[in-house]
Design an enzyme around this catalytic site. Structure first.
Site, mmCIF file in Angstrom:
data_model
loop_
_atom_site.group_PDB
_atom_site.id
_atom_site.type_symbol
_atom_site.label_atom_id
_atom_site.label_comp_id
_atom_site.label_asym_id
_atom_site.label_seq_id
_atom_site.Cartn_x
_atom_site.Cartn_y
_atom_site.Cartn_z
ATOM 1 N N GLY A 63 36.900 34.786 41.395
ATOM 2 C CA GLY A 63 35.939 35.422 40.519
ATOM 3 C C GLY A 63 35.737 36.854 40.904
ATOM 4 N N GLN A 64 34.945 37.512 40.130
ATOM 5 C CA GLN A 64 34.637 38.915 40.379
ATOM 6 C C GLN A 64 33.147 39.118 40.185
ATOM 7 O OE1 GLN A 64 37.031 41.614 38.110
ATOM 8 N NE2 GLN A 64 35.669 43.320 38.478
ATOM 9 N N ASP A 65 32.541 39.844 41.081
ATOM 10 C CA ASP A 65 31.102 40.102 40.957
ATOM 11 C C ASP A 65 30.831 41.053 39.825
ATOM 12 O OD1 ASP A 65 30.831 38.544 43.124
ATOM 13 O OD2 ASP A 65 30.411 40.149 44.532
#
Length: 65
Positions: A63-65
């Site tokens: 995922g990516q913040d």
């Protein structure tokens, strides 16, 4: 840019690492590390994989913040 990745994971991911999109991504990220302040340090990019042996891994959620 040198990523430090456990040999077992390298073998497992080698097919993905050979794809054109990944090579483009590495070139982009390398340039960013050269010109910007980027976190984590390059030596820690794959740290999560290095802390968990492939044989012990059941799932990887990216995922990516």
């Amino acid at each position: 840019m040198n990523f430090f990745l456990d040999q077992e994971w390298q073998v497992f991911l080698q097919e993905e690492f050979a794809k054109p999109y990944f090579n483009n991504l590495v070139r982009f990220v390398t340039k960013e590390y050269e010109n910007e302040q980027v976190f984590p340090p390059a030596s820690l990019v794959y740290q999560a994989f290095n802390l968990c042996a492939l044989a012990q891994c059941k799932v990887v959620i990216l995922g990516q913040d």
